[in-house]
Design an enzyme around this catalytic site. Structure first.
Site, short mmCIF file in Angstrom:
data_model
loop_
_atom_site.label_atom_id
_atom_site.label_comp_id
_atom_site.label_asym_id
_atom_site.label_seq_id
_atom_site.Cartn_x
_atom_site.Cartn_y
_atom_site.Cartn_z
N GLU A 137 -10.50 -3.52 3.73
CA GLU A 137 -11.01 -2.30 3.13
C GLU A 137 -11.74 -1.45 4.18
OE1 GLU A 137 -9.73 -1.90 0.37
OE2 GLU A 137 -10.25 -3.37 -1.16
N HIS A 140 -6.55 1.08 3.30
CA HIS A 140 -6.55 -0.34 3.66
C HIS A 140 -5.16 -0.81 4.11
CE1 HIS A 140 -5.77 -1.90 -0.77
NE2 HIS A 140 -4.64 -1.60 -0.17
N ASP A 165 -1.85 -11.23 1.86
CA ASP A 165 -3.06 -11.44 1.06
C ASP A 165 -2.74 -12.12 -0.26
OD1 ASP A 165 -1.75 -9.17 0.11
OD2 ASP A 165 -3.33 -7.79 0.75
N ASN A 209 -6.98 4.07 -0.16
CA ASN A 209 -8.22 4.17 0.64
C ASN A 209 -7.99 3.84 2.12
OD1 ASN A 209 -7.85 1.43 0.60
ND2 ASN A 209 -9.81 0.91 -0.36
P1 PGA Z 1 1.35 -0.14 -3.14
O1 PGA Z 1 0.18 -0.90 -2.39
O2 PGA Z 1 2.62 -0.45 -2.42
O3 PGA Z 1 1.37 -0.73 -4.53
O4 PGA Z 1 1.01 1.32 -3.12
C1 PGA Z 1 0.02 -0.72 -1.04
C2 PGA Z 1 -1.23 -1.42 -0.56
O5 PGA Z 1 -2.24 -1.42 -1.29
O6 PGA Z 1 -1.24 -1.95 0.54
#
Ligand code: PGA
Length: 256
Positions: free
Chosen positions: A154, A149, A78, A147
């Site tokens: 999302e 994702h 992304d 959450n």
């Molecule tokens: P993080 O992000 O490694 O900073 O916890 C993970 C994500 O949002 O996919």
């Protein structure tokens, strides 16, 4: 490190590392095996806090000539929409800082969605075409948001979604607020690889670290498969490895 097949046939294998170093080393070994099996592997790569140690470990192993990325192609999961590529919080900046400037990869083989494309819809379709043109993703490494994702898919995202522009939820914006100097500064939009795109990968490794992820990891791995928890779709993929530290594994039944 403990490794336990989950208690349902279709469920992913879970690996629980005892330390950050063990976690980074174990994930790096998965990448090394993939590159030894196919030096021109196609990798999907995440950003975030979780893979930073993994990227440091891969950089070290590359510097010590244990692995080479010369023939590897990468597709990032992304990118934010509307940031200059050299913005300190862009995922392109992150990838250069944590991985690409430390390994022997050919930058022509690196793909990150262009959040500044004049036509974002076209950019998303082109991203899908580029993945297909190289024969699909061999190994997708994905993180999980608080959450649930995966990439920026999302809650509520259909499981057959493809690369597209999405509106970030408050939860995802909050996770990036610090890098932007406040949640109001976080872009509203991002381009994300779709869940359907990720699911077509031949292998998927899901990474999570820390107590903050314990609840969502348990819901994703042992709860119902539901679009409310996008990562739960990984239970339907035949070749998924879940790599955790003890804190992130704390709520799993199989870890008890
Ligand atoms: P993080 O992000 O490694 O900073 O916890 C993970 C994500 O949002 O996919």
């Amino acid at each position: 490190m403990t490794e336990k097949p989950a208690d349902r046939r279709s469920a992913p294998t879970v690996v629980v590392a005892q330390s950050p170093d063990e976690f980074a080393g174990a994930v790096a070994v998965q990448v090394k095996r993939q590159l030894h099996a196919r030096s021109s592997s196609v990798l999907a790569l995440p950003t975030g806090q979780t893979p930073i140690g993994v990227y440091a470990e891969l950089s070290r192993r590359c510097r010590e000539e244990e692995i080479s990325f010369v023939d590897v192609r990468t597709f990032n999961l992304d990118e934010f929409v509307g940031l200059p590529a050299d913005h300190p919080a862009s995922f392109e900046t992150y990838m250069m800082a944590h991985l690409f400037s430390h390994i022997d990869i050919d930058l022509a083989k690196v793909h990150i969605p262009n959040g500044n494309a004049a036509n974002l819809e076209q950019e998303c379709r082109a991203y899908e075409r580029e993945i297909a043109a190289v024969g699909g993703i061999d190994l997708a490494i994905v993180g999980i948001g608080a959450n649930g994702h995966i990439a920026f898919n999302e809650p509520g995202t259909p499981f057959d979604s493809r690369t597209r522009v999405i509106e970030l939820t408050t939860s995802s914006k909050a996770a990036h607020a610090a890098e932007f100097g406040g949640i109001d500064q976080v872009p509203e939009l991002a381009i994300t690889m779709g869940i359907g795109t990720i699911l077509q990968s031949r292998r998927i490794v899901l990474l999570a670290l820390g107590a903050d992820k314990a609840e969502i990891v348990a819901r994703a791995i042992e709860g119902p498969v539901t679009t409310d928890v996008p990562a739960s779709v990984l239970q339907t993929h035949p070749n998924v490895l879940v790599m955790l530290d003890r804190a992130a594994a704390a709520n799993l039944h199989i870890a008890q």
